[in-house]
Design an enzyme around this catalytic site. Sequence first.
Site, short mmCIF file in Angstrom:
data_model
loop_
_atom_site.label_atom_id
_atom_site.label_comp_id
_atom_site.label_asym_id
_atom_site.label_seq_id
_atom_site.Cartn_x
_atom_site.Cartn_y
_atom_site.Cartn_z
N LYS A 239 1.10 -1.26 -0.41
CA LYS A 239 -0.52 0.05 0.09
C LYS A 239 0.66 1.45 0.05
O LYS A 239 2.25 1.60 0.14
CB LYS A 239 -1.36 0.09 1.38
CG LYS A 239 -2.21 -0.98 1.12
CD LYS A 239 -2.93 -0.96 2.16
CE LYS A 239 -4.36 -1.62 2.21
NZ LYS A 239 -5.07 -1.90 2.50
N ARG A 273 -3.42 -10.03 5.06
CA ARG A 273 -4.25 -10.61 3.58
C ARG A 273 -2.78 -9.82 2.54
O ARG A 273 -2.11 -8.72 2.80
CB ARG A 273 -5.60 -9.53 3.81
CG ARG A 273 -5.93 -9.06 1.97
CD ARG A 273 -6.93 -8.34 2.24
NE ARG A 273 -7.72 -8.52 1.13
CZ ARG A 273 -7.57 -7.51 0.17
NH1 ARG A 273 -6.43 -6.56 0.10
NH2 ARG A 273 -8.49 -7.54 -1.43
#
Length: 293
Positions: A239, A273
């Site tokens: 991210k 995840r």
Amino acid sequence: MINYKHQTNQLKLSKVTKKTLNCRGKLVDLTIPAVMGILNITPDSFFSGSRIATAQAVETARKMLADGATFLDIGGYSTRPGAAEVSAGEESDRVVPVIDAILKTFPDALISVDTFRASVARQAIDAGACLINDVSGGTLDPAMFETVASLLNVPYVLMHMRGTPQTMQSLATYDHIVTEVIDELASQLAALRTSGVHDVIIDPGFGFAKTPAQNFHLLNKLDAFDFFEEPVLVGISRKTTIWKTLGITANEALNGTTVLNTVALLKGASILRVHDVREAVEAVKLTQHVTFF
């Protein structure tokens, strides 16, 4: 607001986080943290390496399962900031055939559907998925909690987000981010409990209505989410927080992802995840050998 600091300390003295999930009759043990592999059936997810065409999905699933993934998370709606709107019909048309194809080859695979729409969630479960991963935590579809409650033995990932994927970055304003995120999740969790949902996974929502600095603060205080006594999922893979901080690109952010995943594991995460399963599984294995006294 919840005085989570005092209550969390009290809980740690007598209670422990739940370490099992009932996924449609299969008991999943989270005593050792699990890894959830990401399969984005979209053309525009933020990390190009995760954009999987339907024809590639089975082979990607094969590799992720071989690398040690416990769950496969399939999504048909990109939630990156500024992503285009996708209709519910198009979203289900993307994910349902992939679920069908993967389960024909790997009938024991545990598939999660990444959606905030109740109708897509139900179609995915009907196709064989066993877990619902809702980035909105039930805030974008009023039918979601009722739908989850009507499904037998289907755990639900309750993630924190404000607004929509299109507006969330304008809503990253907090006075005390940890307390406010816990408060907002607690409100939604209470509604889930009232609906009759029992297997819940908590996700602080890294990157969703949060700045990089706020993400780091949440990660540093991740053990505060022990307040819920539920498994915690961390999704920080590749991210912006990682690659902007390092001055690199998402394609170069694997090492940074592994570093932050390791921090999350040491602070109690039960599920990672990730886009890169093998490296996350290795982080899990190694942190199992680290003991703090």
